[in-house]
Design a protein around this motif. Structure first.
Motif, short mmCIF file in Angstrom:
data_model
loop_
_atom_site.label_atom_id
_atom_site.label_comp_id
_atom_site.label_asym_id
_atom_site.label_seq_id
_atom_site.Cartn_x
_atom_site.Cartn_y
_atom_site.Cartn_z
N ASN A 38 0.86 -1.17 0.00
CA ASN A 38 0.00 0.00 0.00
C ASN A 38 0.90 1.23 0.00
O ASN A 38 1.86 1.29 0.78
N TYR A 39 0.63 2.19 -0.86
CA TYR A 39 1.53 3.33 -0.93
C TYR A 39 0.77 4.65 -1.07
O TYR A 39 -0.34 4.71 -1.61
N HIS A 40 1.40 5.69 -0.55
CA HIS A 40 0.94 7.07 -0.71
C HIS A 40 2.04 7.80 -1.47
O HIS A 40 3.20 7.77 -1.07
N MET A 41 1.66 8.46 -2.55
CA MET A 41 2.65 9.14 -3.38
C MET A 41 2.25 10.59 -3.59
O MET A 41 1.08 10.89 -3.90
N LEU A 42 3.19 11.48 -3.42
CA LEU A 42 2.97 12.91 -3.65
C LEU A 42 3.94 13.37 -4.74
O LEU A 42 5.15 13.15 -4.64
N THR A 43 3.41 13.99 -5.79
CA THR A 43 4.26 14.51 -6.86
C THR A 43 4.03 16.01 -7.00
O THR A 43 2.92 16.52 -6.83
N LEU A 44 5.09 16.70 -7.31
CA LEU A 44 5.06 18.14 -7.47
C LEU A 44 5.73 18.49 -8.79
O LEU A 44 6.91 18.18 -9.00
N ASN A 45 4.98 19.11 -9.70
CA ASN A 45 5.51 19.52 -10.99
C ASN A 45 5.38 21.03 -11.15
O ASN A 45 4.29 21.58 -10.98
N ILE A 46 6.48 21.67 -11.48
CA ILE A 46 6.44 23.08 -11.80
C ILE A 46 6.47 23.21 -13.32
O ILE A 46 7.46 22.87 -13.97
N SER A 47 5.35 23.62 -13.88
CA SER A 47 5.20 23.74 -15.34
C SER A 47 5.18 25.22 -15.71
O SER A 47 4.19 25.92 -15.46
N LEU A 48 6.27 25.69 -16.30
CA LEU A 48 6.42 27.10 -16.60
C LEU A 48 6.29 27.36 -18.10
O LEU A 48 6.73 26.55 -18.92
N ALA A 49 5.68 28.50 -18.43
CA ALA A 49 5.52 28.90 -19.82
C ALA A 49 6.07 30.31 -19.98
O ALA A 49 5.75 31.22 -19.21
N GLY A 50 6.92 30.49 -20.99
CA GLY A 50 7.48 31.82 -21.28
C GLY A 50 7.23 32.18 -22.73
O GLY A 50 7.00 31.32 -23.58
N ARG A 51 7.27 33.47 -23.00
CA ARG A 51 7.06 33.95 -24.37
C ARG A 51 8.39 34.33 -24.98
O ARG A 51 9.21 35.03 -24.37
N TRP A 52 8.62 33.86 -26.21
CA TRP A 52 9.87 34.11 -26.92
C TRP A 52 9.63 35.05 -28.10
O TRP A 52 8.56 35.04 -28.72
N PHE A 53 10.64 35.84 -28.43
CA PHE A 53 10.67 36.63 -29.66
C PHE A 53 9.48 37.56 -29.81
O PHE A 53 8.95 37.75 -30.89
N GLU A 54 9.02 38.12 -28.68
CA GLU A 54 7.95 39.10 -28.74
C GLU A 54 8.50 40.47 -28.38
O GLU A 54 9.26 40.63 -27.42
N LYS A 55 8.13 41.47 -29.14
CA LYS A 55 8.56 42.84 -28.85
C LYS A 55 7.77 43.39 -27.68
O LYS A 55 6.56 43.22 -27.57
N ARG A 56 8.48 44.04 -26.78
CA ARG A 56 7.82 44.68 -25.65
C ARG A 56 7.04 45.90 -26.13
O ARG A 56 7.46 46.63 -27.03
#
Length: 410
Positions: free
Chosen positions: A389-407
């Protein structure tokens, strides 16, 4: 632009260093004694909280590593990065005796980006199998004699999967994908035998490597429903064993020899995902691994065909994005794995209940902190088998960034 290049370089460096530094000690299961160890169930993003489903899922908000065709849905000018951690607390029951285990380690690191409007790629590093067992005071018979001796055996290590996915949108509602994996790693077993007053120590370091290829497809027959299918081709993993044998009162003996290839089977999968009321996403996956066709056995068990089912449901409020609660995502899933090993005519199956949350990192991106909790059971108490019997905890950091866009300046 230099910042983006530095981020890309840092990601590659992290993946390479992780591959060679981590030991794959993600398992403390006695069943990892068989074959190449226990197969990893964690993955990128939110998939584990949805019962491991994702064959029909997109990569529009995170890296979906379960179908290469999904890479075609990565938004233009977007760079995805995903890193995960996994902690597992288990209770092993054998003959009325309970043993408690607690382990923690990395579960994945990945990045993905589009090549143009219709195609994208991802690179992912995930533990493929994990080995972690410790057997003590085993009584064993001396061949040709009525005497016996005792052994302590422990194993560690496992295999890694460094995977490249590519997806291309042939039509607005049809995408194809191909995938290639480099599988590599080392499994270490140390056996100490106590024979009378003599101690015999056998140390084995088994290194395996190989390539595996596959493909995927996703098709949208209607707006809110996607169908998916995947295939991973069978392959052989070649191995080399380094063995060191030593006795208490004798010198060491070192050997190096080729190992018999380990065969990975043909694997096929199908999935469906549909959306109701623009807030509820439901997914179902089925996979089959044809282990019987590999015609190979383990010294303690037999490889048999494996069926894996997954069901997931997600609620996304989709309200005013300026309100934090409207950007939360709530998930639940169920999974069942019939197992690929048969011991004493009994399959070592596994089933789990999964719950998860998606916590937004900021209001103007799809970056998420994905948290999943799983409760599962593996094996059974029967004729010498062990129930886990097991208890499992997972943590994922899913990051999204924008490339090649003019400010934009006001």
């Amino acid at each position: 632009m230099s910042i983006k290049i530095n981020l890309f370089t840092a990601t590659l460096s992290l993946m390479v260093s992780t591959a060679f530094a981590q030991t794959n000690s993600l398992s403390s299961s006695p069943y990892s004694l068989y074959g190449m160890g226990t197969f990893n169930t964690a993955n990128t993003g939110k998939t584990i909280s949805l019962g491991g489903t994702g064959i029909a899922g997109s990569s529009s908000e995170f890296i979906n590593n379960l179908n290469p065709a999904s890479m075609s849905s990565i938004p233009l000018n977007t760079f995805f990065f995903d890193v995960g951690l996994k902690s597992e607390y288990g209770i092993q029951i054998e003959g009325g005796v309970k043993e408690y285990k607690n382990i923690a380690n990395f579960s994945n690191v990945a990045f993905a980006f589009p090549l143009n409007k219709k195609s994208g790629v991802s690179v992912t590093l995930i533990p493929y199998t994990s080995v972690g067992y410790n057997l003590t005071n085993l009584e064993r018979d001396i061949e040709g004699s009525i005497s016996s001796f005792y052994s302590d055996i422990n194993g560690s290590g496992g295999l890694n999967d460094l995977k490249l996915n590519y997806g291309y949108a042939v039509l607005d509602n049809l995408s194809l994908g191909v995938t290639g994996s480099v599988l590599f790693g080392q499994i270490i077993e140390n056996e100490v035998n106590y024979i009378g007053t003599n101690v015999l120590d056998i140390y084995d370091a088994n290194s395996y490597s190989g390539l595996q290829f596959g493909a995927g497809i996703q098709y949208k027959p209607v707006k809110n429903t996607t169908l998916g299918a995947t295939v991973n081709l069978p392959t052989n993993l070649s191995g080399i064993q380094y063995r060191d044998i030593s006795q208490l009162y004798d010198s060491d003996i070192s050997l190096e020899q080729d190992l018999e290839d380990f065969k990975l089977p043909l694997e096929v999968g199908v999935g469906i995902q549909t959306t109701f009321l623009e807030q509820v996403n439901v997914a179902f996956d089925y996979k089959k691994k044809y282990w019987t066709d590999t015609d190979q056995t383990d010294q303690l068990g037999t490889f048999v065909d494996q069926d894996i089912f997954g069901f997931g449901i997600e609620f996304d409020p989709n309200g005013n994005p300026l309100k934090f609660r409207n950007r939360m995502q709530y998930r639940a899933g169920l999974s069942y794995d019939s197992g690929n090993l048969e011991i004493n005519d009994k399959k070592i199956n596994n089933y789990s209940l999964n719950l998860g949350l998606g916590i937004p990192v900021s209001y103007n991106t799809v970056s998420m902190l994905n948290i999943a909790y799983s409760y599962g059971k593996k094996g059974q108490i029967y004729d010498g088998l062990i129930k886990e019997n097991y208890h499992m905890l997972t943590l994922n950091i899913s990051l999204a960034g924008r490339w090649f866009e003019k400010r934009k300046f006001q």
